[in-house]
Every structure is written in C-alpha cells, then in structure tokens.
Design an enzyme around this catalytic site. Sequence first.
Site, short mmCIF file in Angstrom:
data_model
loop_
_atom_site.label_atom_id
_atom_site.label_comp_id
_atom_site.label_asym_id
_atom_site.label_seq_id
_atom_site.Cartn_x
_atom_site.Cartn_y
_atom_site.Cartn_z
N ASP A 536 30.41 12.36 -26.73
CA ASP A 536 31.34 11.26 -26.48
C ASP A 536 30.57 10.05 -25.97
O ASP A 536 29.40 10.15 -25.57
CB ASP A 536 32.42 11.70 -25.48
CG ASP A 536 31.83 12.27 -24.20
OD1 ASP A 536 31.20 11.50 -23.46
OD2 ASP A 536 31.98 13.48 -23.94
N GLU A 616 5.54 26.53 -46.33
CA GLU A 616 6.45 25.86 -45.40
C GLU A 616 5.67 25.08 -44.34
O GLU A 616 6.05 23.99 -43.93
CB GLU A 616 7.39 26.88 -44.76
CG GLU A 616 8.45 27.38 -45.73
CD GLU A 616 9.24 28.57 -45.19
OE1 GLU A 616 10.41 28.72 -45.58
OE2 GLU A 616 8.69 29.38 -44.41
#
Length: 755
Positions: A536, A616
Amino acid sequence: MSIQFDPQDKTITLHTRQTTYQMQISDTGHVLHLYYGRRIDGMCLDYLHILTDCGFSPNCYENRLRRQVSQDILPLEYSAAGCGDYRVPALECVSAQGITGADLRYVRHEITGGKYRLPGLPAAFAGEGEAQTLSLVLADQATGLEAELLYGVFEAADMITRAAVFHNRGKAAIRLDRASSLCLDIPFDGDWDLLHFHGRHCMERMPERVRLMHGIQSVSSRRGASSHHHNPFAVLMASDATRTQGACIGVMPVYSGNHRTDIEVNQANAIRVVSGLGGDLFSWQLEPGDSFHAPEVILCHTDGGLEDLTHRYHAFLNRHVIRSPWRDRVRPLLINSWEAMTCDFDAEKVLKFAGEAARLGVEMVVLDDGWFGTRDDDNAGLGDWWANEKKLPGGIRPLSDVIHGMGLKFGLWIEPEMVNENSDLYRAHPEWVLAVPGRKPVMARNQLVLDMGNPAVVAHLYGVFSALIRENGIDYIKWDMNRNIADAHSAALPPHRQLEASHRYMLGVYGLLDRLTGEFPEVLFENCAGGGGRFDAGMLYYTPQIWCSDDSDAIERLTIQAGTAVGYPVGTMGAHVSICPNQQTGRTVPFGTRAIVAMSGTFGYELDPAQLSEAEKRQMRVLAERYRRFYDVIHRGLYYQLADPGERGDFAAWAFVAADGGQALLNLVVTRTHANTHGIHLRLRGLDPEAQYRLAELIVEGCDRPDGEYLGGAGLEGRVFTGAGLMYAGLTLPPMRGDYPGVQLLLERMDAEAL
Ligand code: DGJ
C-alpha cells in the site's frame, strides 16, 4: 494559483493541470460539492444541481419551508451521521454528553503554499512550488467538534490529496467511530463500475470490475493490515471507460492498517465515496483540546482511461510518496535465501551460497528467516533478535564482513512486530502482546502480535534493530509481518480506549519505520507481509519496494504483477526468479521466461545457485547484464499492459516506453500453447507516431526454435517500422511452441541521420 476562492459566488475551486474540483458554501453554511472532473476554467458550476423535493429526505431547520433543499440529496463536501443525510457518512461520533453525530457547517478556510503534513502518518510530500493546501474548517455547534478538511493540490501531477483532522473544541470528550479523510459525491451521469483488487495469500490484487449497485459496497480490511484480501485502492470507472479512454476516479488510502472505502449509490442514482477509518474495530476518544488526524487519501481523475490513471499514480507515488534515496537508484541484483534453505543453514552454507552467487553477477545476499534466537523452524525465536550462535558462531558481523569482502552487499530479514511464546522476549514481557484478558489468544503461524501501540514496545524494538543495523554493516532489511491481528486488545490502554488499539498499532509501526529509515537512509528497506499483505501507499512512504507475493511462480506472477501495477509502480514490486518445479505450484517454466517476469519488478533470485545447471548459470550472468541494460526503460519508462492472461487466456504482454518515446521494451509470455495457431498480434501504445523504429534486440526464451529461426518466420529482421504502424496496425509475432515461452523485444527510435 491552483486554489481559488470567489467571494461573489462563494466557490472554492481547485485546479490541477487537467482537472477541476469545485465546492460552494451555501447560505446555510453547508459546503456543497459542485464538481470533480476534466478542467473547466472561470465558471461557477452550481447550476448543475437541480433542487427537488424528494420526499422522506428532510431539511435542515433553516430550510423547513424550502423542502426541495435537502441535505440528504445535495452533493456535500463532507457529511456526518445524525443530521438528516441518510447516505453513508464520512464521520460518526458521539459525545460524552450523549450527543450523536455532527451537523457540520462552514467556519473558515485558508489557502497556503506547500503541502500539509500529518504528524505520525505517511503522507505525500511536495517540493518547492509543487503543491498548495486548502484547509476548510467545518464545525458542529452542539459538541464543539471541528472537522478540518485538508486538500493538497498537486497541479503538475494532476492529483489531489485529502485528509481530515478532528479537533475537539468542546468541553466534553467525543468518541469518533468513523473518521474519513475523503467524502466525494458524484452526481448521476450514467452508470459507473467499481474496479477493486481482491485476493488472498499467494494471489494478491486481482482486479475485479463490477457494476455499482444501489446501496453500499465496500473495499475494506478488518485484519489489522491493509491485507492480501482487499487492497486499499479502488477505481470508479464510467461504464463505457476502457483501458485507453473514459472517466476514471482513483481512491488510494495512504494507510497500511484496517481501512474502509464505502461506495453508495443512492435514490437519485448519485454516488458517494467515503474513505478512511471506520467499522467495528475503530473508535477514538477525543478529549477536549485534542486533535485526531485521519490517514490521507490520494485522489485522481482522468478522462483518459485506466492506463492514464495508472501512469498518474505511478508518477505520483514515485515522486511524492516514496521517500527513500533508493527510489532513484538502480537496486542491487539480490539473491534471497528463503526458498533455497528456509531456516536450515549455517555460516558455511551461507558463504558457499554467497560465493556462488557472486560469481554469477549477483550484487547482494539477503539472509532471510532463521538466523536468530532458537529459530530452527517457524515455531520459536521471534522476538530474540540476536544471532543463533550454533548456526552463526560469532554472530552476524563475521558473516557480513566475509560477504562484503566478496564484493557483495549484505541484507537481513526481520519480523519486528511479532513474537513467539517460545522466546525470551515473551517470557520477559507477556504483557507486550495484543491479547484479550481471560481468553486464549488466537494463534497464526504459532506467533503472537506485539502491541505496537505501546511506546515501550517500540522503544525496545528501536534499540534492538538500530543496533543490529549499525553493528553489523547491514545494507538491506526485509521487514516481514506474517499474520493478521485477531485480539486487538492492548494491556497499555484503558477499557474505553480499546478500539483504538488497531490504529495505535499502525502509528507505532510507522513510528518505528520512520526512526529506522530516517537514521539509516542508505539501507534499502523492503516491506513484506507474507508477500504482498501490506502492499500500500503507506508502506511505500517508508520502503521503496515490497515483496509482491509469496507466490514466485512466473505464470501466477503475470496476474499478480499486472494487478499490482494498476496502482503501484513496477519499481516497487519485489520479484525474483525461483527454482522449478516451483515451490508453490509445482509448475515448470523456462528459466529465461521466469527472468522476463521478474525483471518487470525489482529483479532478484530466490534459489540455490548450486542446484542450477551450467546453462542456467551462464544465463544468470547474461541476465545480470541485461537487467542493467533494460533498467532505465523498465523503471523510468511508462508501463502499458497490452494483454493480460485474464483477457486473452493465451498470452500476457506488456511494454515499457521511455518517456521521450525513444525506446520501447515489449515483453510477452505465452501461457497456453496451441497447435495450428496463427501468430500473436499486438498493438503497441505510447510510441512517437511520426518516428521510425528499428528492432534493436529480440530475446526468445523457452521456445523450441532458436532465436534466428523464430525470427525468420516473422519477417521482422532488418525492418524499419513507424511508431504509427506499430501502434495502429501492430506487430505480429510467429506462433511459439513449448511450455511458457517468452519474448523480450527492444525497439529503438532511429535518429534522423541514421535514416
Ligand atoms: C514470508 C515471506 O513472504 C517470505 O518471503 C519469507 O521471508 C518468510 N516469510 C520467512 O518466514
């Protein structure tokens, strides 16, 4: 002047670049709301409101013979319960003398330069000349209660902030049962929808658009946190508004605790929006002479559709809400230990993890949960914030030193607001937790919530965490909060103040955040509440980034991040590449696709590099470099959600376009692969229509055709596109095969001389 008072018609008008907000003081002292919408200059808009006798809508005493003037029908700037306005009230109160409600009438107003402040609360701030403040004071004669309405007018940013301060100027105490900062009456002009962001742990902020119904609908939380479940952000959209056009009004509370935004459609089909504190878990005892500040709400209007509203909120939060100096800095590429080792580690393991990560281009190691007290799992230790000597002999400092010696930054996880029963802190201070006397506490994750409203608790935590940061060379803090509040009862408060506990809790959290972030501005703070349980604007004031969700599955993140990004800038969203099969969903997604998704947030890793394949690991090095190359366009560009999985079902696509239109990065992830499909067609937005663009880079991930071959089918290579072509006709990419393939495509405007 962005705020003007006209003494003739008694209007106060607020102008931003593209909007106008107008109110008028009536002859009875009611403040009428006349308009909020697209900019209109030099006009009093009081003719908009036709007076009618609606029946069963009462009149104030002065209007007893003018039955067509009812406070139940008129658009009011702010309205309290108990005075003949039956719509959802912005204020509910009762005085110690038993007087309920408030008949609020105009007293005075003042226009000043700069932006008001709210002591103890997060609130938007403004630089020199960036904002003006209107203070409008209404009062109730019977109780002496004053409601001071504050308006922060940010002309260039096109935003208005609202807050309310309640002053008890009377002789008896007044209990506030509802204290809203925003009351906004919108007259009927066609149907409106509500877009809100609901969710759950691991699937936060899912947009849902519903038609407004008559009666009251709410976006609220009673969990003591803004919550995974109902984000404190609501958008009213005219029913014909879309992503790219139409009227939208955004309401974003700057608050992280229990919140309440009510939207009512009344008998006249008009809409009232009320946002602030209220509900069964809030009241506040206001003694004579005291004041109470309700948290701020950021209000935005646009006629340009949801995307324009998004751009305005992103720009505003970035410039006027996020305070940290990290706001403007490239965030370090981090690796977090949680999914790699949970609480199961020792110094040797952490150093191996760090060493491996350093070789792969990572810049910061974050040691998550498990480093302190007797924390071997999540049943013990919270509250005992000293290093677990069995795991980390000599404490944090030696570890931090070695990691720094590797050229890495070092971050630490904390959960300040919580305590386990099995901890020294709880044994020493059982009275420091929120608990109802005579009742067994409600448990969650087997932990209890500290009473952050008690200044002694906050003082203790400040001492502990400031020393932890200072003494151990900490560069980053992940501030977690892993349960919601159930027993909001404080041993430090008298019985008549118990309903203040939840708001006092938030004031305590803000106070602690304020002190720590103020004292350590160089430390990067990331907020977290079991992922995005407190995502928020209140938290963003203190921490420039928030762990977006505990669901790190890239395909799930497409939905979560797209929903989050409607209101919040992408640079605030913590997003990491994690291991596959994913720990939350069991799904396997190509490494490169996972990176495309995480790169649209604060890029990082949540895995053990030792478990990666050589390919990777090579990719990690490439990604570190790509992250920096694309950083500016992603974090400083404008965000465009072009297709989300919810709409099309088959792929998600989003783009970032540099503010000057010079670069655009298109991102695409196929979520469902089909046989015999016809390519992926997209239209870009935000480009310079006149300019010519070239394909500067194409990265294809997880597709079973190599990049060159894939492109070959597209006929895109070497082509020059116009911005208009890319936006109006679009771009068609060849179909992609494989599981969850993804694309990043960088377009660059060509200089005139290159043409
Ligand atoms: C919840 C967070 O969201 C996770 O990332 C991790 O930090 C755990 N808590 C640790 O307990």
